[in-house]
Design an enzyme around this catalytic site. Structure first.
Site, PDB file in Angstrom:
ATOM      1  N   ASP A  72       0.738  -1.197  -0.492  1.00 20.40           N
ATOM      2  CA  ASP A  72       0.090  -0.089   0.013  1.00 20.40           C
ATOM      3  C   ASP A  72       0.639   1.420   0.102  1.00 20.40           C
ATOM      4  O   ASP A  72       1.705   1.872   0.609  1.00 20.40           O
ATOM      5  CB  ASP A  72      -1.187   0.276   1.329  1.00 20.40           C
ATOM      6  CG  ASP A  72      -1.681  -1.414   1.685  1.00 20.40           C
ATOM      7  OD1 ASP A  72      -1.353  -2.668   0.968  1.00 20.40           O
ATOM      8  OD2 ASP A  72      -1.955  -1.052   2.362  1.00 20.40           O
ATOM      9  N   TRP A 104       6.008 -10.638   1.544  1.00 20.24           N
ATOM     10  CA  TRP A 104       5.253  -9.423   2.663  1.00 20.24           C
ATOM     11  C   TRP A 104       6.290 -10.238   3.091  1.00 20.24           C
ATOM     12  O   TRP A 104       6.304 -11.337   3.792  1.00 20.24           O
ATOM     13  CB  TRP A 104       3.393  -9.700   2.465  1.00 20.24           C
ATOM     14  CG  TRP A 104       3.224  -8.635   3.046  1.00 20.24           C
ATOM     15  CD1 TRP A 104       3.123  -8.064   3.052  1.00 20.24           C
ATOM     16  CD2 TRP A 104       3.272  -8.843   5.057  1.00 20.24           C
ATOM     17  NE1 TRP A 104       2.183  -6.787   4.021  1.00 20.24           N
ATOM     18  CE2 TRP A 104       2.774  -7.404   5.190  1.00 20.24           C
ATOM     19  CE3 TRP A 104       3.429 -10.650   5.565  1.00 20.24           C
ATOM     20  CZ2 TRP A 104       1.999  -7.537   6.731  1.00 20.24           C
ATOM     21  CZ3 TRP A 104       2.773  -9.930   7.126  1.00 20.24           C
ATOM     22  CH2 TRP A 104       1.898  -8.444   8.006  1.00 20.24           C
ATOM     23  N   SER A 134      -0.329   0.592   7.827  1.00 19.26           N
ATOM     24  CA  SER A 134      -0.596   1.604   6.485  1.00 19.26           C
ATOM     25  C   SER A 134      -1.096   2.990   7.751  1.00 19.26           C
ATOM     26  O   SER A 134      -1.997   2.624   8.827  1.00 19.26           O
ATOM     27  CB  SER A 134      -2.206   1.015   6.020  1.00 19.26           C
ATOM     28  OG  SER A 134      -0.937   0.558   4.614  1.00 19.26           O
ATOM     29  N   GLU A 159     -10.386  -2.499   4.615  1.00 19.10           N
ATOM     30  CA  GLU A 159      -9.742  -1.997   4.542  1.00 19.10           C
ATOM     31  C   GLU A 159      -8.680  -0.220   4.322  1.00 19.10           C
ATOM     32  O   GLU A 159      -9.566   0.523   3.239  1.00 19.10           O
ATOM     33  CB  GLU A 159      -8.271  -2.967   3.636  1.00 19.10           C
ATOM     34  CG  GLU A 159      -8.325  -3.970   4.562  1.00 19.10           C
ATOM     35  CD  GLU A 159      -7.539  -4.530   3.968  1.00 19.10           C
ATOM     36  OE1 GLU A 159      -6.569  -5.704   5.100  1.00 19.10           O
ATOM     37  OE2 GLU A 159      -7.021  -4.588   2.870  1.00 19.10           O
ATOM     38  N   TRP A 183      -4.250  -8.007  -3.681  1.00 26.05           N
ATOM     39  CA  TRP A 183      -3.497  -9.624  -2.973  1.00 26.05           C
ATOM     40  C   TRP A 183      -3.640 -10.931  -3.406  1.00 26.05           C
ATOM     41  O   TRP A 183      -3.693 -11.732  -3.617  1.00 26.05           O
ATOM     42  CB  TRP A 183      -4.228  -9.804  -1.638  1.00 26.05           C
ATOM     43  CG  TRP A 183      -3.627  -8.601  -0.316  1.00 26.05           C
ATOM     44  CD1 TRP A 183      -4.866  -7.193  -0.156  1.00 26.05           C
ATOM     45  CD2 TRP A 183      -2.912  -8.903   0.240  1.00 26.05           C
ATOM     46  NE1 TRP A 183      -3.632  -6.854   0.250  1.00 26.05           N
ATOM     47  CE2 TRP A 183      -2.322  -7.412   0.670  1.00 26.05           C
ATOM     48  CE3 TRP A 183      -1.181  -8.853  -0.399  1.00 26.05           C
ATOM     49  CZ2 TRP A 183      -1.210  -6.527   1.112  1.00 26.05           C
ATOM     50  CZ3 TRP A 183      -0.267  -8.840   0.099  1.00 26.05           C
ATOM     51  CH2 TRP A 183       0.033  -7.566   0.952  1.00 26.05           C
TER      52      TRP A 183
HETATM   53  C1  FRU Z   1      -4.021  -3.542   3.214  1.00 20.39           C
HETATM   54  C2  FRU Z   1      -3.752  -4.055   3.984  1.00 20.39           C
HETATM   55  C3  FRU Z   1      -3.677  -3.092   5.064  1.00 20.39           C
HETATM   56  C4  FRU Z   1      -2.395  -3.057   6.093  1.00 20.39           C
HETATM   57  C5  FRU Z   1      -1.204  -3.249   5.211  1.00 20.39           C
HETATM   58  C6  FRU Z   1      -0.370  -4.038   5.576  1.00 20.39           C
HETATM   59  O1  FRU Z   1      -3.529  -3.881   1.616  1.00 20.39           O
HETATM   60  O2  FRU Z   1      -3.590  -5.261   3.487  1.00 20.39           O
HETATM   61  O3  FRU Z   1      -5.369  -3.423   5.775  1.00 20.39           O
HETATM   62  O4  FRU Z   1      -2.627  -1.993   6.698  1.00 20.39           O
HETATM   63  O5  FRU Z   1      -2.057  -4.047   3.990  1.00 20.39           O
HETATM   64  O6  FRU Z   1       1.025  -4.279   5.090  1.00 20.39           O
END
Ligand code: FRU
Length: 493
Positions: free
Chosen positions: A52, A76, A112, A227, A309
């Site tokens: 993000d 990730w 984020s 989110e 995702w």
């Molecule tokens: C959205 C998310 C957010 C979170 C972040 C973690 O893509 O899932 O909600 O803060 O990515 O990397």
């Protein structure tokens, strides 16, 4: 895109071992980095994985962008915040990684969040700290545009201040804004019914926050957890953007999985949002977690992670970086509908152009046009007699061919990237309703395409396989059409 790190700090900062380690890792990487395999227009992270956009905001006259970041692998991992800045949304300068997961309250990740320029000259970061027990709490840090110090009293919204009925491990992504001399913040939260909502908080001093209530909620109709919310005024309307997870399509305009959503309504920018419409923001396969800022000249600009995702775990075997941002887009609302167009600064990078006026095609395929590697192409489309189908091909055959087809009978556009060299079965098609077609604009970068339909009334973004050379473009028509093609080559050094 590379540039040396600069520190203009007059504040004193004590960096943690974890942050120093990440900065050293970046510095080592940059010594020998070759960015020739990066996209030309789309921002990427320094090294490793990004997701993000975070903290997209103005600070000391420049636009800063942070991003969810795991520098050590292309997958990730415990989230850091990477950092770049720009004067024109096209050319970005790299800055050192800003924050690392180095305290007990954010050990599992600095998730984020957002940023704000404070009156005292400091830059504020507000983010979600993921505690080792997975609880998500809101935290702040202060900095000078390069270095940041986490506030000693973190978290400023701890677990025990989360209102009753809200999940402790789905409470994240604070977006801060100022209004009437107060700070406000929206965050994504999951409530009793298991689905998403947007909560609003208020503060006078950034350190104590009052819960004001729920602005809007999914009611299990528009996905589960919501989110990365953002909340702003645009053209006389109140706008919420958010990214729902686990969407089940209610009708053809939605798709399963991760989605982006714009809620347009009325209200005073505080707690009384009244929704008038809910629409997808982008119909493509790779567009998620958008965030906006307001420019000096009053434009609302949005940037997103150009992935989803559902698509992000393929295609990074041979690279030391993964993930990129969308091109920043200008937003407007016309007749209650969101319109998007690429930032106008892009035009400064135009070089050669190709122009064909009044091309008449009847039940045939056009010649193939060489538009270069990276371009901004517009097609004005005027159906003649009857136009049943209009297709645009980028590339002539697999493994580098992408087609978008407008079907006048179903009144829809279908994009098809199935003939791209993608070695896993990820989503390759998307269809969305378009009543009548009069304009297509495509921003083609080396490994992606962003489509703007009818002056940005709808958009569709996707990653594409990267060919060795240029791909030609052609049109194919069932029925008859007259069109103008105007394409500008783009060069960013
Ligand atoms: C959205 C998310 C957010 C979170 C972040 C973690 O893509 O899932 O909600 O803060 O990515 O990397």
């Amino acid at each position: 895109m590379l540039s040396g790190y600069q520190s203009n700090s007059r504040m004193a900062f004590m960096n943690s071992e974890k942050l120093e380690q990440a900065r050293k890792y970046e510095t080592e990487y940059l010594k020998n980095a070759d960015e020739s395999d990066r996209p030309m227009l789309h921002a990427t992270g320094t090294v490793g994985w990004i997701n993000d956009p975070n903290g997209f905001s103005m600070y000391r006259g420049e636009y800063h962008l942070f991003y969810q970041y795991h520098p050590y692998t292309t997958f990730w991992g415990p989230m850091h915040w990477g950092h770049i800045k720009t004067k024109d949304f096209i050319k970005w300068d790299r800055l050192p990684v800003a924050i690392a997961p180095d305290t007990d309250y954010d050990e599992k990740g600095c998730f984020s969040g957002s940023a704000l320029e404070l009156e005292d000259g400091r830059q504020l970061l507000m983010y979600t700290g993921v505690h080792f027990d997975e609880h998500q709490q809101q935290c702040i840090a202060f900095g000078d545009g390069v270095n940041y110090e986490k506030y000693k009293g973190n978290p400023v919204i701890p677990t025990d201040a989360i209102p009753e009925g809200h999940h402790l491990i789905d409470f994240r992504d604070p977006k801060i804004y100022q209004k009437d001399n107060r700070f406000y913040m929206v965050a994504g939260s999951r409530t009793e019914d298991g689905s998403g909502s947007i909560v609003l908080y208020e503060s006078e001093n950034l350190k104590n926050w009052n819960y004001l209530g729920i602005l809007d909620r999914s009611d299990n109709l528009l996905g589960k957890m919501w989110e990365c919310p953002d909340y702003f005024e645009l053209d006389g309307k109140q706008v919420i953007i958010t990214s729902p997870q686990d969407m089940i399509p209610l009708d053809a305009k939605w798709h399963s999985g991760n989605q982006t959503l714009v809620l347009i309504g009325t209200g005073d920018g505080k707690a009384n949002f009244r929704r008038q419409s809910a629409e997808p923001i982008d119909f493509g396969m790779d567009f998620y977690a958008p965030q906006t800022l307001l420019t000096k000249d009053g434009r609302r600009i949005m940037i997103a992670w150009m992935q989803s995702w559902d698509t992000c775990n393929v295609g990074h075997e041979n690279r030391d970086w993964f993930g990129q941002m969308s091109l920043p887009r200008e937003l407007s609302i016309v007749n209650g509908k969101l319109y998007q167009s690429p930032v106008r600064e892009l035009e400064q990078y135009y070089t050669d152009s190709v122009e064909k006026s009044a091309l008449y095609l009847e039940n045939e395929k056009s010649e193939s046009f060489d538009l270069g590697l990276v371009y901004d192409m517009t097609l004005n489309i005027r159906p003649k007699k009857e136009m049943l189908r209009f297709a645009l091909h980028i590339g002539e055959q697999g493994p580098y061919k992408t087609t978008l087809t407008y079907d006048a009978i179903t009144q829809s556009i279908t994009v098809d990237r199935s003939l791209n060299a993608i070695r896993r079965e990820i989503p390759t098609h998307r269809s969305f309703g378009v009543e009548s077609l009069n304009k297509l604009r495509i921003i083609k970068d080396i490994n992606s395409m962003e489509l703007f339909v009818n002056d940005g009334a709808q958009t569709c973004s996707m990653m594409l396989a990267e060919p060795d050379g240029k791909l030609t473009v052609s049109m194919e028509v069932v029925g008859a059409v007259e069109c103008d093609l105007i394409s500008h080559n783009i060069q960013v050094n």
